[in-house]
Design an enzyme around this catalytic site. Structure first.
Site, PDB file in Angstrom:
ATOM      1  N   GLU A   1       2.440  -6.682  -5.122  1.00 15.96           N
ATOM      2  CA  GLU A   1       1.989  -5.919  -6.278  1.00 15.96           C
ATOM      3  C   GLU A   1       3.117  -5.066  -6.871  1.00 15.96           C
ATOM      4  O   GLU A   1       3.434  -5.153  -8.053  1.00 15.96           O
ATOM      5  CB  GLU A   1       0.825  -5.009  -5.851  1.00 15.96           C
ATOM      6  CG  GLU A   1       0.353  -4.081  -6.925  1.00 15.96           C
ATOM      7  CD  GLU A   1      -1.034  -3.499  -6.656  1.00 15.96           C
ATOM      8  OE1 GLU A   1      -1.837  -4.136  -5.957  1.00 15.96           O
ATOM      9  OE2 GLU A   1      -1.311  -2.403  -7.179  1.00 15.96           O
TER      10      GLU A   1
ATOM     11  N   ASP B   1       0.846  -1.202   0.000  1.00 10.47           N
ATOM     12  CA  ASP B   1       0.000   0.000   0.000  1.00 10.47           C
ATOM     13  C   ASP B   1       0.878   1.248   0.000  1.00 10.47           C
ATOM     14  O   ASP B   1       0.697   2.153  -0.807  1.00 10.47           O
ATOM     15  CB  ASP B   1      -0.889   0.024   1.258  1.00 10.47           C
ATOM     16  CG  ASP B   1      -1.558  -1.307   1.515  1.00 10.47           C
ATOM     17  OD1 ASP B   1      -2.466  -1.649   0.766  1.00 10.47           O
ATOM     18  OD2 ASP B   1      -1.141  -2.017   2.458  1.00 10.47           O
TER      19      ASP B   1
HETATM   20  O1  TRH Z   1       4.950  -5.866   0.711  1.00  9.44           O
HETATM   21  P1  TRH Z   1       4.034  -6.534  -0.221  1.00  9.44           P
HETATM   22  O2  TRH Z   1       3.704  -7.910   0.042  1.00  9.44           O
HETATM   23  O3  TRH Z   1       2.746  -5.699  -0.299  1.00  9.44           O
HETATM   24  C1  TRH Z   1       1.401  -5.896  -0.580  1.00  9.44           C
HETATM   25  C2  TRH Z   1       0.581  -5.770   0.659  1.00  9.44           C
HETATM   26  O4  TRH Z   1       0.649  -6.953   1.375  1.00  9.44           O
HETATM   27  C3  TRH Z   1      -0.831  -5.490   0.314  1.00  9.44           C
HETATM   28  O5  TRH Z   1      -1.620  -5.448   1.468  1.00  9.44           O
HETATM   29  C4  TRH Z   1      -1.313  -6.491  -0.663  1.00  9.44           C
HETATM   30  O6  TRH Z   1      -2.615  -6.255  -0.974  1.00  9.44           O
HETATM   31  C5  TRH Z   1      -0.432  -6.394  -1.849  1.00  9.44           C
HETATM   32  O7  TRH Z   1       0.878  -6.767  -1.456  1.00  9.44           O
HETATM   33  C6  TRH Z   1      -0.888  -7.208  -2.997  1.00  9.44           C
HETATM   34  O8  TRH Z   1       4.684  -6.491  -1.706  1.00  9.44           O
HETATM   35  P2  TRH Z   1       4.877  -5.302  -2.734  1.00  9.44           P
HETATM   36  O9  TRH Z   1       3.564  -4.820  -3.246  1.00  9.44           O
HETATM   37  O10 TRH Z   1       5.838  -5.771  -3.708  1.00  9.44           O
HETATM   38  O11 TRH Z   1       5.530  -4.120  -1.899  1.00  9.44           O
HETATM   39  C7  TRH Z   1       6.847  -4.133  -1.466  1.00  9.44           C
HETATM   40  C8  TRH Z   1       7.460  -2.749  -1.598  1.00  9.44           C
HETATM   41  O12 TRH Z   1       8.737  -2.723  -0.954  1.00  9.44           O
HETATM   42  C9  TRH Z   1       7.717  -2.338  -3.044  1.00  9.44           C
HETATM   43  O13 TRH Z   1       7.426  -0.974  -3.216  1.00  9.44           O
HETATM   44  C10 TRH Z   1       9.200  -2.583  -3.226  1.00  9.44           C
HETATM   45  C11 TRH Z   1       9.691  -2.222  -1.863  1.00  9.44           C
HETATM   46  N1  TRH Z   1      11.008  -2.744  -1.478  1.00  9.44           N
HETATM   47  C12 TRH Z   1      12.010  -1.832  -1.215  1.00  9.44           C
HETATM   48  O14 TRH Z   1      11.803  -0.610  -1.371  1.00  9.44           O
HETATM   49  N2  TRH Z   1      13.217  -2.297  -0.815  1.00  9.44           N
HETATM   50  C13 TRH Z   1      13.501  -3.613  -0.653  1.00  9.44           C
HETATM   51  O15 TRH Z   1      14.629  -3.968  -0.265  1.00  9.44           O
HETATM   52  C14 TRH Z   1      12.447  -4.544  -0.958  1.00  9.44           C
HETATM   53  C15 TRH Z   1      12.732  -6.015  -0.824  1.00  9.44           C
HETATM   54  C16 TRH Z   1      11.222  -4.080  -1.350  1.00  9.44           C
END
Ligand code: TRH
Length: 381
Positions: free
Chosen positions: A277, A21
């Site tokens: 996502e 989010d």
């Molecule tokens: O963290 P996520 O699993 O997020 C979401 C939420 O769970 C949400 O509620 C759900 O509905 C959705 O998934 C589908 O995975 P996501 O979306 O990939 O988000 C992770 C964020 O973290 C993304 O912007 C990338 C960032 N990130 C970094 O900035 N640095 C890092 O080292 C890593 C591993 C990720």
């Protein structure tokens, strides 16, 4: 489209869990401010989650300016403010009643958008842009990101692919970046990144990686998968910087880095396991083969999303490559044995690598999400 700073946008984000989010709204806010010159306030109810993505953030400030975005703490009780011209409620989070009342009372009309979760399902095109009728006379619409031209598109900064190509064509830049993370690339090794939720399938994947002739260097940002990794390695707590070797598999835990750095990690790797996502979309922009751990939903709704994406992504692949990719993704998401599907994937690796780049270029020929939002506003005026 620069010079719109008189147009004000409010983005509301309630952090449900993890970083999706906040990851999506922070990325969108930065892009709207940087590329479209609009004034963006990002309202967050969890500054702790924000500080993971933006380490310079002050976890307690009611208001702070970060990368051109006014980041505001979404406090309870709500402190009245003038509503913006465009209001985005991310992922159907509920806006404060007083704010909605102020939107309705504003002399100039307000565009209210519900920015939804990403899905490749067919119905998305039919629902994208539909009005959501309001009793108070406000104009609210559903805005669906997506992979096809009838949807709201995907988050992609204007020069992202140029930057990615320049980086991938420059071995020195890659080596320096990895060195900055404390990673010494092993000559000839396959570099893989791993960002996932807890997953029973991990052990079987690591077994096959450890046993095959090719050396694999696995980079694992700190997060929820570490407990499974520890269990397989048979070691106590893992922290950033730790390294372990089993057979041909070298494992290294990385710190959680800023979004721009995470992009570079994805660009540096030959294969990326991602989740949720936002990281899922970023891995597609990396132009490299990927493995998606989808966010689990009630009543198995995530399986429909997974299959819808696979159906779209595998178009144009040979039957063998489609089957290999589908097999691996289904096993990973079902927590089932990965060995056979990983072996099958290795047989079609060159085809999947080419396909990943082609897929990326095809998606990039569509308007990106920020551009689509700005255009929607202009057409609505
Ligand atoms: O963290 P996520 O699993 O997020 C979401 C939420 O769970 C949400 O509620 C759900 O509905 C959705 O998934 C589908 O995975 P996501 O979306 O990939 O988000 C992770 C964020 O973290 C993304 O912007 C990338 C960032 N990130 C970094 O900035 N640095 C890092 O080292 C890593 C591993 C990720």
């Amino acid at each position: 489209m620069a010079g719109n700073s008189s147009v004000k946008w409010d983005i509301f984000c309630s952090v449900v869990d993890n970083y999706g989010d906040i990851g999506v709204t922070w990325r969108l806010a930065k892009q709207l401010a940087a590329e479209h010159g609009v004034a963006v306030r990002l309202w967050l109810d969890d500054l702790g989650a924000f500080a993971r993505l933006c380490p310079q953030a002050d976890r307690h400030a009611a208001q702070q300016l970060r990368q051109g975005v006014e980041v505001r703490q979404w406090l309870l009780p709500w402190q009245p403010v003038q509503p913006a011209d465009v209001v985005i409620e991310a992922f159907a989070c509920e806006l404060p009643d007083a704010y909605v009342a102020a939107m309705a009372a504003r002399p100039q009309k307000v565009l209210w958008l519900n920015l939804e979760y990403l899905s490749a399902e067919d119905w998305v095109e039919g629902c994208h842009g539909l009005p959501s009728l309001q009793s108070n006379g406000l104009q609210k619409f559903f805005f669906f990101p997506g992979f096809t031209t009838g949807s709201g598109g995907l988050l992609r900064e204007r020069d992202l692919l140029e930057q990615r190509r320049a980086f991938q064509a420059d071995p020195l830049a890659r080596a320096q970046f990895l060195m900055g993370l404390g990673v010494a690339p092993i000559a000839g090794a396959r570099l893989v990144s791993l960002f996932a939720y807890e997953n029973r399938a991990l052990a079987s994947w690591l077994e096959v990686l450890a046993a095959e002739p090719q050396v694999t260097q696995l980079l694992v940002p700190e997060g929820r998968i570490l407990a499974d990794l520890q269990a397989w390695l048979g070691c106590a707590t893992l922290v950033a910087g730790d390294q372990q070797q089993r057979g041909r598999l070298h494992v290294q835990v990385l710190p959680f880095v800023e979004q721009e750095q995470y992009d570079r990690l994805l660009w540096s790797c030959d294969f990326n396991a991602v989740r949720g996502e936002d990281s899922f979309v970023r891995a597609q922009w990396a132009g490299r083969p990927l493995l998606w751990h989808i966010y689990e939903q009630e009543e198995n709704a995530h399986w429909y999303k997974l299959e819808a994406f696979l159906a779209l992504y595998t178009k144009g692949l040979s039957p063998a490559a489609s089957a290999a990719l589908e097999g691996l993704w289904r096993a990973w998401n079902a927590g089932a044995a990965m060995g056979a599907s990983w072996d099958a994937l290795l047989q079609v690796w060159p085809e999947l690598a080419e396909h990943a780049e082609r897929w990326c270029l095809q998606r990039a020929s569509q308007a990106d999400l920020a551009e689509a939002l700005v255009e929607f506003y202009q057409n609505w005026l």
